[in-house]
Design an enzyme around this catalytic site. Structure first.
Site, PDB file in Angstrom:
ATOM      1  N   ASP A  78       0.846  -1.192   0.000  1.00 60.47           N
ATOM      2  CA  ASP A  78       0.000   0.000   0.000  1.00 60.47           C
ATOM      3  C   ASP A  78       0.883   1.244   0.000  1.00 60.47           C
ATOM      4  O   ASP A  78       2.102   1.153   0.078  1.00 60.47           O
ATOM      5  CB  ASP A  78      -0.899   0.006   1.242  1.00 60.47           C
ATOM      6  CG  ASP A  78      -0.069  -0.090   2.524  1.00 60.47           C
ATOM      7  OD1 ASP A  78       0.395   0.956   3.006  1.00 60.47           O
ATOM      8  OD2 ASP A  78       0.154  -1.217   3.013  1.00 60.47           O
TER       9      ASP A  78
ATOM     10  N   ASP B 243       0.622   3.561   2.431  1.00 61.77           N
ATOM     11  CA  ASP B 243       0.404   4.101   3.766  1.00 61.77           C
ATOM     12  C   ASP B 243      -0.785   5.074   3.705  1.00 61.77           C
ATOM     13  O   ASP B 243      -1.802   4.720   3.107  1.00 61.77           O
ATOM     14  CB  ASP B 243       1.688   4.741   4.300  1.00 61.77           C
ATOM     15  CG  ASP B 243       1.706   4.854   5.820  1.00 61.77           C
ATOM     16  OD1 ASP B 243       1.238   3.915   6.491  1.00 61.77           O
ATOM     17  OD2 ASP B 243       2.196   5.864   6.336  1.00 61.77           O
TER      18      ASP B 243
END
Length: 285
Positions: A207, A209
């Protein structure tokens, strides 16, 4: 050589280990998160341990890091390949990138970072938290074993969790020039060094974050990309084990030399007994 692997159960299930057996290893630091599975791959002995337990039941804070590393040491391991799921702090490290970091920034708060204490003071160097030789080998294995984007070196900032970062924290980490964020590098890397194990990790980006607009991390996204990363990470680990140099040398294997600040005769007997496996050769009077 015996090569330790710390990661999720998907790694163990994918590794074509032969002659497998399971050992339950008790330690002076409590029980490991699971039994150690030993087997053979490419003529090398491998010891596998799931960091969070077989059912992922231990939070990043509650993982038995000391017991896990001690158990691998007791099993004869001298080098460790770890895996981590991480968030990216850089636009050019998108999900499903593999990162082999060479630095760590520690932002944990509630974890035991050392095997020592209790009347025994050890000041260990940790300037290079990952073994440079292992970092280079893992990065080369990643480039050879997979078509995934691979980034060598960079800084892994380790947060306490289990919550993800705030936006302010995520933006701060980016301002420092750090590369990925995760929850499990510390104290595992510190303890591996104290146990004189060559240690490095291959991290799979799941991802961005929370710093990226319209891309705030969710558990669903992490799990989806972690599963997508699993095939690449498995291939890297298998390649790294099969091609581990026989003449491999690591400064980690003598990391305790010159670091014990307490005279052996002043160390309590109970403490000496507890650290015998780790430091016994340095405590001979």
């Amino acid at each position: 050589m015996t090569i330790g692997v710390i990661g999720g159960s998907g790694i163990y299930e994918a590794l074509p280990l032969e002659n497998t057996r399971t050992e339950s290893i008790s330690t002076p630091y409590g029980e490991p998160t699971d039994d150690v599975t030993l087997g053979e791959l490419g003529g090398r002995e491998v010891a596998f341990l799931p960091r969070h337990g077989s059912d992922h039941q231990h939070t990043p804070t509650d993982v038995s890091y000391r017991a896990n590393i001690y158990a691998l040491k007791a099993a004869g391991v001298d080098r460790v390949i770890a895996t981590n799921a991480v968030g990216s702090l850089r636009e050019d490290l998108p999900p499903q990138t593999l990162v082999v970091p060479d630095q760590i920034f520690d932002r944990t708060k509630h974890r035991s970072p050392t095997f020592f204490g209790d009347g025994m003071v050890v000041h260990m160097g940790f300037a290079k938290p990952y073994c440079p030789e292992m970092v280079a080998h893992l990065a080369e294995s990643a480039r050879e074993a997979t078509d995934a984007q691979v980034a060598e070196n960079g800084t892994y900032v380790c947060i306490e969790g289990p919550q993800f970062s705030t936006k302010a924290e995520s933006e701060f980490y980016r301002e420092q020039g750090w590369d990925v964020v995760g929850m499990t590098a510390i104290p595992e890397a510190k303890l591996a060094r104290e146990a004189e194990l060559s240690y490095a990790t291959v991290a799979g980006v799941t991802d961005y974050d929370v710093w990226k607009e319209d891309s705030e991390v969710t558990l669903e996204e992490v799990l989806e990309n972690a599963e997508a990363n699993q095939e690449s990470i498995n291939a890297v680990i298998e390649r790294a084990i099969r091609t581990m140099p026989d003449d491999f040398e690591s400064h980690a294997w003598s990391a305790l030399e010159g670091t014990i600040n307490t005279p052996p005769e002043a160390i309590p007997a109970e403490t000496r007994e507890r650290v015998e496996l780790l430091a016994g050769e340095y405590l001979e009077e």
